[in-house]
Design an enzyme around this catalytic site. Sequence first.
Site, PDB file in Angstrom:
ATOM      1  N   GLU A   1       1.006  -0.053  -4.866  1.00 53.42           N
ATOM      2  CA  GLU A   1       0.280   1.199  -5.068  1.00 53.42           C
ATOM      3  C   GLU A   1       1.315   2.303  -4.914  1.00 53.42           C
ATOM      4  O   GLU A   1       2.011   2.364  -3.897  1.00 53.42           O
ATOM      5  CB  GLU A   1      -0.834   1.389  -4.046  1.00 53.42           C
ATOM      6  CG  GLU A   1      -1.563   2.712  -4.245  1.00 53.42           C
ATOM      7  CD  GLU A   1      -2.413   3.120  -3.057  1.00 53.42           C
ATOM      8  OE1 GLU A   1      -3.320   3.944  -3.250  1.00 53.42           O
ATOM      9  OE2 GLU A   1      -2.152   2.650  -1.932  1.00 53.42           O
TER      10      GLU A   1
ATOM     11  N   ASP B   1       0.823  -1.204   0.000  1.00 54.68           N
ATOM     12  CA  ASP B   1       0.000   0.000   0.000  1.00 54.68           C
ATOM     13  C   ASP B   1       0.861   1.261   0.000  1.00 54.68           C
ATOM     14  O   ASP B   1       1.835   1.369   0.765  1.00 54.68           O
ATOM     15  CB  ASP B   1      -0.899  -0.010   1.243  1.00 54.68           C
ATOM     16  CG  ASP B   1      -1.735   1.241   1.380  1.00 54.68           C
ATOM     17  OD1 ASP B   1      -2.641   1.440   0.552  1.00 54.68           O
ATOM     18  OD2 ASP B   1      -1.470   2.032   2.309  1.00 54.68           O
TER      19      ASP B   1
END
Length: 583
Positions: free
Chosen positions: A291, A254
């Site tokens: 990400e 993330d």
Amino acid sequence: MSTRSFGPQLTDKGATFRLWAPATGRVEVIVDKPYPMTPQGDGWHGIDVPGVSAGATYRFRIDGRIDVPDPGSSFQPQDVSGPSEIVDHAAYQWRAPDWRGRPWDETVLLETHVGTFTADGTYRAMIDKLDHIVKTGITALELMPLADFAGSRNWGYDGVLWYAPDHVYGRPDDLKALIDEAHLRGLSVFLDVVYNHFGPEGNYLGLYAPTFFCGADTPWGSAIDYRVPQARAYAIENALMWLRDYRFDGLRLDAVHAIAEPGEIPMLHELSREVGKFAADTGRQIHLMLENDDNRATLLDPATNPPRGKYRAQWNDDYHHAWHVLLTGEDKGYYSDYVPTPVGHVVQALGSGFSYQGQPSAHRDGAMRGEPSGALPPSAFVNFLQNHDQIGNRALGERLEAIAEPLAIEAALAITLLAPMVPMLFQGEEWGSKVPFPFFCDFRGDLADAVRSGRREEFANAYEQYGDDVPDPLDAATFEHAKIDWEMRGGAGRRRWAMVRDLLRMRKQHIVPRSVGARFGKVEEIEGLLIADWRMGDDTRLLLRANLSDKQVTASTTSGTLIWGRQGDVLAPWAIQWWMGDK
């Protein structure tokens, strides 16, 4: 990293406990009674305690004044501030021990949140839905973060004990059973992990290991100082733990743009290399994705197997944002970078990966964003129309179905699911679910008040417009209302589900066998008609003709075999044609 630094280790006589507490003079482990731990150098404290077995609970006592959980805890049966429990990972009997994973080019992702995926919200309950996933044509289940968080409900990005899957979803063996059953059905399972910060409640590291953090901040809390060997080991060993002890097939890291990496070897490269060594040693196909708002193409390499410092793919926010502006007309926040020509950004994303490849971003005060990405294979990009962030980071948590026209959404799906990039759906999207997915959490006291006030400040216009209709993120009802509507699948969502199944059948038949070696090609938009031409791995051409407008358009005659859409040179509004051309 062949050895594990964090968490207890079971031995023939009992258990070995270790804690990295460089700012502490005295540490005790409390099992049945306190046991003084011995300083071992470099801030480590350790002790062997006889007679301890799996299932035992323990805490660490810091300088005789505060009891804390183990940062390497395998399970927290009483939440983040309770005692840690010893888990014998080797005791689980795997039913699919020979599973070695699937090639990356076969990947079709379904992002899910365990707590809202079923009415029960547990790992075990998810097993009953695996056959649906297979029937749909999805090949990989992706779970939002599981690291133990404070309270009974959370998106997962507030985890504070990275090694402990949260107890509200079940015990560690329940999670293993879910992954085992997925593998028996041929499904890969991925996990979203957060290595850029800890959640705001239940993180005690700063009390006894303040050097774990550096002076920088992320949008969500203090940044981790990965120059510190112990901090780096904590993250890398955690990644290996999920892959080894739970047999996840890959991880999605993330918001890596928020990882502070001043000097020395970047943690991201080292993590990839260590995972690559593990994959080579075990003969498994393991995939890492990112990400990354910075759009760093140089971090991506979908072809090298196992990974050697890079990552298979990146979630392509550019693709989502461009489509969202095109489908909804929204232009606030980061969407402002994709107006007034969202189709142009869709063209760029389909033709070379990122839309922003070094251009200035007005939303980021003119800062240059991205790197050239057209030389990468299309499989370096995970494309999607919805995900947890883009739905949940709205005041009402609406899905596309609530704010865009169904015909246009279906056109976008027909492109996303057959394009040579890796496609991803969000839970329920396969049948057109309209259930919102707003932000929710379960904090208490001042922290809960701060979350409420922060949301009201961030979405002031929405609160002014919708008032009490804006869901309270702290209200348990907000979480309950986010549970997806499985009953719609066989009712109002039946036609959409059939369409998605058909598209994924076409993908399996025509796209996947030709994906290895595929290359980006020419993509352009001419008077509302999007025309794309990719060269696949076997040198056949994948051709797209798409009418992305409310008006009828005429397309030139295309040679080849039509694999999706209606034959003819006249395309109705939002009509899509996919063709396989000659070599």
